[in-house]
Scaffold this motif. Structure first.
Motif, PDB file in Angstrom:
ATOM      1  N   SER A  50       4.736  -9.999  -2.582  1.00 26.25           N
ATOM      2  CA  SER A  50       5.224  -9.022  -1.608  1.00 26.25           C
ATOM      3  C   SER A  50       6.705  -9.233  -1.305  1.00 26.25           C
ATOM      4  O   SER A  50       7.488  -8.277  -1.266  1.00 26.25           O
ATOM      5  CB  SER A  50       4.399  -9.123  -0.322  1.00 26.25           C
ATOM      6  N   ASP A  98      -0.725  -4.469  -2.076  1.00 23.08           N
ATOM      7  CA  ASP A  98      -1.279  -4.198  -0.740  1.00 23.08           C
ATOM      8  C   ASP A  98      -2.795  -4.023  -0.788  1.00 23.08           C
ATOM      9  O   ASP A  98      -3.506  -4.429   0.136  1.00 23.08           O
ATOM     10  CB  ASP A  98      -0.620  -2.954  -0.148  1.00 23.08           C
ATOM     11  N   SER A 112       1.181  -7.088   4.071  1.00 22.95           N
ATOM     12  CA  SER A 112       1.440  -6.096   3.029  1.00 22.95           C
ATOM     13  C   SER A 112       2.862  -5.562   3.089  1.00 22.95           C
ATOM     14  O   SER A 112       3.529  -5.598   4.128  1.00 22.95           O
ATOM     15  CB  SER A 112       0.457  -4.931   3.156  1.00 22.95           C
TER      16      SER A 112
END
Length: 231
Positions: free
Chosen positions: A40, A195, A207
């Protein structure tokens, strides 16, 4: 572990579990959540949250100093007191700069030009044992300044190293426009997959969507606060 950066969804998805296995081999006291958080952080700089669409969209730009010698005053410029290398300024009087946002393709081409220029002056630089990727993070090459042009922040450059390693050729003078187009079309899908997996392991708060949306709301709030104070 240095996680590979992928420019399309197919490669990202096909190597996901292989890289996860390597992650566990290197980091024993960890979980898939930690792996996903690292992914991420690596991909989120190239995305933004769209309020109109309520989803993530590609935003592959980087802020850079454009240094020059002006012939007249321009709005929004300042004297360039720290261009190029962190400890020195370019030579010459009345040197100024303005901040610009350029695409990651243009940034990559700029870095590639710097490396090729260095290699053209050093005939043994690409002697078969080394290639362009060996110079992507060379401090002297990256921060070199010739008076005018883009001035690279070495600290900011560190954040895009994974992208450059995935995108720049091992040899050559030009970046691949088709490969970059694929990246622009794929980055939101890659984020959606990250996510989705975070949601599966009950960690959606980490996320890219959640963080980008929160950041976007904060910026809107601060803008409104600023306008209120101005009025």
């Amino acid at each position: 572990m240095e996680l590979p950066f992928y420019l399309n969804l197919k490669d990202f998805e096909s190597h996901y579990y292989d890289n996860l296995e390597k992650w566990f081999e290197e980091y024993h006291n960890t979980s898939e959540i930690d792996y996903l958080k690292a992914l991420s952080a690596m991909y989120s700089p190239y995305l933004y949250y769209s309020f109109a669409e309520d989803k993530l969209q590609a935003d592959a730009f980087i802020e850079i100093k454009d240094c020059f010698f002006p012939y007249h005053e321009r709005i929004g410029i300042s004297f360039c007191s720290n261009c190029g290398k962190d400890s020195s300024s370019p030579k010459g009087p009345n040197h100024v700069f303005e901040f610009k946002n350029i695409s990651m393709m243009e940034y990559a081409q700029h870095i590639l030009d710097k490396i090729n220029k260095y290699c053209s002056k050093n005939t043994t630089a690409l002697d078969g044992h080394k290639n362009i990727h060996d110079y992507i993070n060379d401090y002297d090459i990256v921060t070199s300044v010739e008076g005018v042009g883009y001035c690279i922040s070495y600290n900011r450059h560190q954040k895009v190293i994974p992208f450059l390693k995935a995108y720049l050729p091992y040899y050559g003078q030009m970046v691949n426009m088709v490969l970059y187009r694929d990246f622009i079309f794929s980055i939101a899908d890659i984020a959606e997959l990250i996510d989705k997996k975070l949601r599966t392991v009950k960690a959606f708060e980490y996320s890219i969507y959640h963080k980008s949306r929160a950041d976007a709301k904060f910026k809107v709030h601060m803008s409104r606060q600023f306008l209120t104070l101005c009025n």
